[in-house]
Design a protein around this motif. Structure first.
Motif, PDB file in Angstrom:
ATOM      1  N   ALA A  10       0.830  -1.203   0.000  1.00 17.50           N
ATOM      2  CA  ALA A  10       0.000   0.000   0.000  1.00 17.50           C
ATOM      3  C   ALA A  10       0.867   1.256   0.000  1.00 17.50           C
ATOM      4  O   ALA A  10       1.952   1.287   0.573  1.00 17.50           O
ATOM      5  N   THR A  11       0.370   2.279  -0.670  1.00 22.61           N
ATOM      6  CA  THR A  11       1.063   3.567  -0.696  1.00 22.61           C
ATOM      7  C   THR A  11       0.041   4.691  -0.744  1.00 22.61           C
ATOM      8  O   THR A  11      -0.993   4.577  -1.424  1.00 22.61           O
ATOM      9  N   ALA A  12       0.341   5.779  -0.025  1.00 18.83           N
ATOM     10  CA  ALA A  12      -0.552   6.933  -0.041  1.00 18.83           C
ATOM     11  C   ALA A  12      -0.554   7.634  -1.388  1.00 18.83           C
ATOM     12  O   ALA A  12      -1.371   8.513  -1.629  1.00 18.83           O
ATOM     13  N   ASN A  13       0.349   7.252  -2.277  1.00 18.63           N
ATOM     14  CA  ASN A  13       0.375   7.825  -3.628  1.00 18.63           C
ATOM     15  C   ASN A  13      -0.749   7.287  -4.503  1.00 18.63           C
ATOM     16  O   ASN A  13      -0.931   7.760  -5.622  1.00 18.63           O
ATOM     17  N   LEU A  14      -1.479   6.292  -4.006  1.00 18.17           N
ATOM     18  CA  LEU A  14      -2.618   5.745  -4.734  1.00 18.17           C
ATOM     19  C   LEU A  14      -3.863   5.859  -3.853  1.00 18.17           C
ATOM     20  O   LEU A  14      -3.790   5.665  -2.636  1.00 18.17           O
ATOM     21  N   PRO A  15      -5.006   6.225  -4.444  1.00 17.95           N
ATOM     22  CA  PRO A  15      -5.278   6.297  -5.887  1.00 17.95           C
ATOM     23  C   PRO A  15      -4.859   7.604  -6.573  1.00 17.95           C
ATOM     24  O   PRO A  15      -5.028   7.746  -7.783  1.00 17.95           O
ATOM     25  N   GLY A  16      -4.313   8.572  -5.807  1.00 14.21           N
ATOM     26  CA  GLY A  16      -3.991   9.861  -6.415  1.00 14.21           C
ATOM     27  C   GLY A  16      -3.091   9.758  -7.627  1.00 14.21           C
ATOM     28  O   GLY A  16      -3.240  10.503  -8.597  1.00 14.21           O
ATOM     29  N   GLY A  17      -2.138   8.811  -7.585  1.00 18.17           N
ATOM     30  CA  GLY A  17      -1.217   8.659  -8.707  1.00 18.17           C
ATOM     31  C   GLY A  17      -1.916   8.329 -10.012  1.00 18.17           C
ATOM     32  O   GLY A  17      -1.429   8.680 -11.095  1.00 18.17           O
TER      33      GLY A  17
END
Length: 552
Positions: free
Chosen positions: A179-186
Motif C-alpha cells: 500500500a502507498t498513499a500515492n494511490l489512488p492519487g497517482g
C-alpha cells in the motif's frame, strides 16, 4: 516574474510583443465565435507533447487538454471524479486496484480505448530502460511506483508495480506490492494519462538520448502528428518559432465537446507582456496574475477569479553545500531572521498566509501542534553566536524568467529575504539562475545553500507534499535523519485513511522539530480572462479544462 532589466525596457518589449500578437490573431478570427481561436498566454514553453516524460506545469497545462487519466478531479475542486474509469476500488490491503472503464471511447488516431490500452501504458512505463530511467524523464513514475522491471542504476528504488491485467474489455486491474498513499492519487496524474497503443508503437521507434543533465527527448515529443490521447482537443501543430501550440477540437470526443474549435497556447515570458496582450485582445487569458495587477484588471472589466489555496512556498536549505546549516541553531537563526509576514503582506495576493509546516492548512494531516516560528532578529543573532557562526556566509539562489502560483515575483521575494539575513549578520552570496534547466537542476543536485521553491499539490493527500521532500534522502536537502524519513514513510504506507491522517500530523511535527528548511507561505493564485469570455472553472490544482471555455 520580475525581470532584472528596467521597467521601461520591460514595457517596450511587452508592447512590441502585443503588436505582434494582435497582428497575428486578426486574420485567424472569423465572425462565428466557434471559429474564433481561444488564445491563452503561457509563462513558459512546454518541454514535451508526451506528458509521461514530463513533470512541469506548463507542459501539463497543454497536454491535459488532449490526454485523460483513469481518474480526474471534479471541475474547480480537489475531489476525485471519473476519468477514463467510471469507478474504481481496491482490496483491503490497497495492493489491487480495479477500474471499470468507460465504453465507446476513441483515441485521436481512431484506436479504441479498452483495458488492453490501459495495460499497454502502465507496462510501457514499467519496462522503460536507459535514458528513460532518469528522473528528468520518469519523475512521476518513480515517485508513485518506484523503479522499473530492471533497474539500471543502484540509486533507483525497487519497483512497487507488479502488473496490469485486462480482466475483460472494460475492466483493468493494476497491482502493487504494498500500500502507498500515492494511490489512488497517482492514477489521476497527467503523467499517467492514457495514450493510444498504436501511438505507443510509434513512440518506441524513437528513443530519448543522453545522460545526466544533457538529455534529448524523442522527436515525436517535439512536433505534432504522433501523440494520441482521448481528450477534447488534439494537437494540431507546434510552432516553436512563434512559441505557440495549436490544438483543434476532437469531434469524436466521448464527453461534452469543446465549445471552441481552436485552442492556442502562446508563450509570453513577461508579466507585463501577458497583461498587455490581454488588454489588447491578443489573448483571452493568462495565469499567475501579479498581485498588484488584480485590482486594475478588475476595474477595467476583466475577470480575475482566485483559486483556492493548495500550494506551499519555502526556503530550502542544502546542508552539504553550506555545512554550517547542519547545525540546527543555524537553521533556526535563518528561519527567525526572515520576516514572512512582510512577504505575505507585500508579495502575495489577498488570502495569502504564513505557513507553519510543509503542508497547507487546507489538507487533512495538517498539525496544530507545530510550534510557531517567530520573526526574531535578536534571537537569530544569539543563535548564530551560540553556534559559533557570527561570520556566516551562505550561497542563496533564486530563479529568473519564471512565475509560480506560490512565488509570483521570485526576485522581489528573494531581495526581502536577503536584507533580512544581512540584518542579523549573515553574508549572502547571490546566485540568480534561469529556471529551466539551470535553476531546477542546481537545486535538485544540492548546489544551492539556500534556495526558493514550492509545490502545488497534484492531488488531495498530505503525502503528495511530505513524501515529495522527506520520504528519503535528497541532495536538495542534504541531510540524513532516520527519524524524519521513518515518520514520513510510515504515514505513506498506512492503507487506512483515518490512521494515515493522524500519522501525517505526527510526521509534520517531526519534520518541523528537525527544521530542514523554512515553510514561508501558502497563497491563492489568480488567473485572468477577457471581458468577452465564459472562462473554465478555475482549479486549485491548476488543472483547468479549456474545453469549457467559450466566448460570450
Amino acid at each position: 516574474m520580475r525581470k532584472t532589466r528596467s521597467r521601461v525596457a520591460r514595457t517596450l518589449a511587452a508592447a512590441l510583443a502585443v503588436g505582434v500578437i494582435a497582428t497575428g490573431c486578426a486574420s485567424e478570427r472569423g465572425d462565428d465565435n466557434g471559429d474564433k481561436p481561444f488564445v491563452f498566454g503561457a509563462a513558459g514553453d512546454p518541454d514535451s507533447l508526451d506528458p509521461s516524460i514530463s513533470s512541469d506545469g506548463e507542459t501539463f497545462r497543454v497536454t491535459r487538454q488532449s490526454f485523460e487519466a483513469l481518474i480526474e478531479h471534479e471541475p474547480g475542486g480537489t475531489e476525485f471524479s471519473p476519468g477514463l474509469a467510471t469507478k474504481w476500488s481496491s482490496n483491503k490491503d490497497a495492493t489491487e486496484w480495479t477500474f471499470d472503464l468507460k465504453k465507446d471511447v476513441e483515441f485521436h488516431d481512431g484506436e479504441k480505448f479498452n483495458a488492453d490500452a490501459v495495460c499497454a501504458n502502465y507496462d510501457r512505463w514499467y519496462n522503460w530502460t536507459g535514458t528513460y530511467q532518469s528522473d528528468l524523464l520518469s519523475y512521476y513514475w518513480q515517485k508513485v511506483f518506484g523503479g522499473f522491471k530492471k533497474n539500471e542504476n543502484d540509486s533507483l528504488p525497487a519497483s512497487n508495480y507488479v502488473g496490469c491485467e485486462a480482466k475483460d474489455e472494460h475492466t483493468a486491474v493494476i497491482k502493487v506490492k504494498k500500500a502507498t498513499a500515492n494511490l489512488p492519487g497517482g492514477f489521476s496524474l497527467q503523467a499517467m494519462a492514457i495514450h493510444s497503443p498504436k501511438a505507443i508503437e510509434k513512440y518506441e521507434k524513437e528513443n530519448a538520448s543522453g545522460s545526466g543533465d544533457a538529455i534529448s527527448r524523442p522527436k515525436y515529443t517535439q512536433e505534432a502528428g504522433t501523440v494520441a490521447g482521448t481528450g477534447p482537443f488534439e494537437v494540431e501543430k507546434w510552432n516553436k518559432g512563434n512559441k505557440e501550440i495549436t490544438l483543434k477540437k476532437f469531434d469524436g470526443y466521448h464527453g461534452d465537446k469543446a465549445k471552441t474549435d481552436t485552442l492556442v497556447f502562446r508563450t509570453i515570458d513577461t508579466e507585463d507582456g501577458r497583461k498587455q496582450a490581454l488588454e489588447s485582445g491578443g489573448i483571452q487569458g493568462y495565469d499567475l496574475v501579479a498581485p498588484g495587477d488584480v485590482a486594475s484588471l478588475e476595474k477595467e472589466g476583466f475577470q480575475v477569479p482566485v483559486r483556492k489555496v493548495f500550494n506551499l512556498f519555502y526556503v530550502g536549505m542544502a546542508q552539504e553545500k553550506n555545512p554550517a546549516l547542519k547545525d540546527k541553531k543555524v537553521r533556526q537563526a535563518v528561519s527567525q531572521a526572515i520576516d514572512r509576514q512582510n512577504i505575505v503582506d507585500t508579495q502575495l495576493p489577498e488570502g495569502g498566509k504564513i505557513a507553519s509546516q510543509f503542508v497547507p492548512d487546507t489538507i487533512e494531516g495538517y498539525s496544530d501542534k507545530v510550534p510557531e516560528i517567530k520573526h526574531d532578529p535578536e534571537n537569530a543573532k544569539k543563535l548564530l553566536k551560540e553556534a559559533g557562526e557570527e561570520n556566516l556566509t551562505v550561497d542563496f539562489c533564486y530563479p529568473t524568467e519564471v512565475t509560480r502560483p506560490y512565488m509570483p515575483a521570485p526576485k522581489d521575494m528573494y531581495q526581502i529575504m536577503q536584507k533580512d539575513l544581512e540584518n542579523v549578520g549573515i553574508k549572502v552570496k547571490t546566485h540568480p539562475m534561469k529556471w529551466n534547466p539551470t535553476y531546477s537542476d542546481s537545486v535538485r543536485d544540492g548546489k544551492c545553500g539556500l534556495y526558493l521553491l514550492g509545490w502545488t499539490g497534484d492531488f488531495n493527500d498530505a503525502y503528495n507534499f511530505l513524501g515529495t521532500w522527506f520520504a528519503e534522502p535528497l541532495k536538495e536537502w542534504g541531510f540524513k535523519d532516520k527519524k524524519v524519513f521513518d515518520a514520513v514513510k510510515d504515514s505513506g504506507s498506512e492503507p487506512d485513511l483515518e490512521k494515515r491522517v493522524e500519522l501525517y500530523k505526527k510526521a509534520n511535527e517531526v519534520v518541523m522539530d528537525y527544521l530542514p528548511g523554512l515553510p514561508v507561505s501558502s497563497s491563492p493564485p489568480s488567473i485572468a480572462f477577457g471581458k468577452d469570455v465564459n472562462p473554465p472553472k478555475v482549479s486549485p490544482l491548476t488543472q483547468e479544462n479549456f474545453a469549457e471555455a467559450s466566448f460570450k
